[in-house]
Scaffold this motif. Sequence first.
Motif, PDB file in Angstrom:
ATOM      1  N   GLY B 282      11.965  82.044 -30.114  1.00 24.55           N
ATOM      2  CA  GLY B 282      10.773  82.706 -30.626  1.00 24.55           C
ATOM      3  C   GLY B 282      10.869  84.188 -30.308  1.00 24.55           C
ATOM      4  N   ILE B 283       9.773  84.896 -30.512  1.00 26.55           N
ATOM      5  CA  ILE B 283       9.796  86.336 -30.299  1.00 26.55           C
ATOM      6  C   ILE B 283       8.836  86.714 -29.190  1.00 26.55           C
ATOM      7  N   GLN B 293       6.435  78.423 -24.968  1.00 31.96           N
ATOM      8  CA  GLN B 293       5.349  78.542 -25.941  1.00 31.96           C
ATOM      9  C   GLN B 293       4.855  77.145 -26.307  1.00 31.96           C
ATOM     10  N   HIS B 296       2.187  75.808 -31.436  1.00 35.67           N
ATOM     11  CA  HIS B 296       1.671  76.768 -32.408  1.00 35.67           C
ATOM     12  C   HIS B 296       2.255  78.169 -32.223  1.00 35.67           C
ATOM     13  N   GLY B 297       3.229  78.296 -31.321  1.00 33.84           N
ATOM     14  CA  GLY B 297       3.840  79.609 -31.123  1.00 33.84           C
ATOM     15  C   GLY B 297       3.006  80.539 -30.269  1.00 33.84           C
ATOM     16  N   GLN B 298       2.036  79.991 -29.548  1.00 32.68           N
ATOM     17  CA  GLN B 298       1.298  80.826 -28.585  1.00 32.68           C
ATOM     18  C   GLN B 298       2.087  80.791 -27.277  1.00 32.68           C
ATOM     19  N   ILE B 299       2.258  81.961 -26.673  1.00 32.75           N
ATOM     20  CA  ILE B 299       3.087  82.055 -25.475  1.00 32.75           C
ATOM     21  C   ILE B 299       2.315  81.481 -24.295  1.00 32.75           C
TER      22      ILE B 299
END
Lengths: 260, 397
Positions: B282-283, B293, B296-299
């Motif tokens: 991810g970024i 994460q 949902h891609g929330q860190i």
Amino acid sequence: MQNRIQQAFARKGQNLLNVYFTAGYPSLHDTVPLIEALTEAGADLIEIGMPFSDPLADGPVIQQSSSVALANGMSLYVLFEQLREIRTKVPDTPLLLMGYLNPIMQFGMEKFCQAAAEAGVDGLILPDLPLVEYEEQYQPIFKKYGLQPVFLITPQTAPARIRHMDTLTDAFLYLVSGPGTTGGANTQAEGVQEAYFERIAAMNLRNPRLIGFGIGDKSSFQHAASHAHGAIIGSAFIRALEDAPDAPAAAKRFVASILN
Amino acid sequence: MTSNFQPNARGYYGEFGGAFIPEMLYPNVEELREQYLTILADPEFQAEYQLLLRDYVGRPTPLFEAKRLSARYNTRIYLKREDLCHTGAHKVNNTVGQILLAKRLGKTRIIAETGAGQHGVATATVCALMGMECIVYMGKTDTERQKPNVERMRLLGAKVVAVTSGSQTLKDATNEAIRDWIGNPVDTHYIIGSVVGPHPYPDLVARLQSIISEEMRKQLLEKVGRELPDYVVACVGGGSNAAGAFYHFLDEPSVQLVAVEAAGHGIHSGHSAATSVLGTPGIIHGSRTLLMQDEHGQITEPYSISAGLDYPGIGPLHAYLGASGRARFISIEDEQALTAVAECSRLEGIIPALETAHALAALGQLGAGPDDVVVINLSGRGDKDLETYMKYADKLK
């Protein structure tokens, strides 16, 4: 054929008001009522913020609204479910999704673009998607689903780079008013900001320009709009929603306070 | 020398790296990208950098044969004494280089993030040396658990900003530093403290820390008759000391590289910072890498007893070293790290930093034989952790 964004600019030409809000704020199911209320009150474009845990380009107000929205249970899945019927209620107002790359990557870029297009979204503002990555990786997907990328321009963005961005979209260019994250005050010396706006205006770009960051009331809106085709308001609107018992009513009052 | 472990022109190590930054940072990062290699290679820069490393930092740092630890683990253990650097950790190797770089870029204001405070102190130190304004962002939680370092930074003339967003640790301090840079794009240089962030930072910081392995090779030749050890072991938060310790061994496949992460209360306890196990691509902070994460891609919020390892990502070089199999990753829990603090203190008379203790705690898991040469990068000293060590005094007996 013109897309909805181009149609909106063709209809009005100047003083367009673009309002940002964070999906899922102040409460999870405010998304659709807020879009309807903003449209009814006269907002010309609407930016729907997709909340992220680490919004690097945003100031404290949008950070806080993002935290609340996430705690309320907002996610891309919930958002697209909410937006499923939006075009039966709001047929003409351009809708843009604004957010950061990581949640989209986990969702899947193609799946995301497909869902956005199906919901009737017109454009995407992804601040941490660099131009070069867009061109090399994602442009074909955006095109396939008819989504317009909106690029940010700052006082430091080189003219050649602005011209290049201008060729890559049929929406508008987002002029960041000055240094800083969203919701900050203008701390530039008098005339510096205007000179920057006029320098960009004099470039005779293909796309119209909206000015954002630090625009929060009628006078700052009118000032910004006089140097472009309109302006974008985010943090000030989020603040207006903060303690409002009735979010759609607060949205209508807010838009009226800017436009009337 | 051709290498498989140098980033390409766009800053990618395999699929990891890049520069995912908002347009507001583009001119700054681009300026740095265009100039860093030229500046680093400039003989005048090198002369100034090397002189400061010698006379100010105190390099070369010794490579010390740890005989009692060696006897305990039945192998040949050498400690690379980065704890003897001025300011007490390897972090200053990077800040000395970056402050010289910032001067050449014409910057007058320096910002930094810090976790344990070591990078903040190292930045405040070089800013004092060069007479530059210094603002250090530090998570509020970290300002509380690393108080002595906050006081040191203030004494050195830096402004310490306690960050109250998110988990109030290193991740959030980095966010705030990036936001500061967005707001001050012309006069400010951001001295990132680890091999994280947008290209060229991971490569820049790795190069500035590579002095560690450069010295190791010379010292090993002197002490054991060969430049190449069998193992190099270093702790990894973002991964700057590991990058420095691995750098000149990356293309030497006979050298086993061991990166040690913080498992916190246990990898699957929900309170961990073991990114190589728990992370997915991810970024984070402008770099595509492994990070912790949710779906949902929330860190997510990491946890470690050690403020310096309490970071939800790892540098893209390390993500690549893991994915390619070049480095082996080991996770160490809080209690194991504390045991290692006591062991190193009692056996060698060296009180290590909590971060470093994670690397020491991996000694038993290496599988090193009696003739193997193991180099541990002793990245920092434990003075800053005394309060934590007092709190856990019963575990340190």
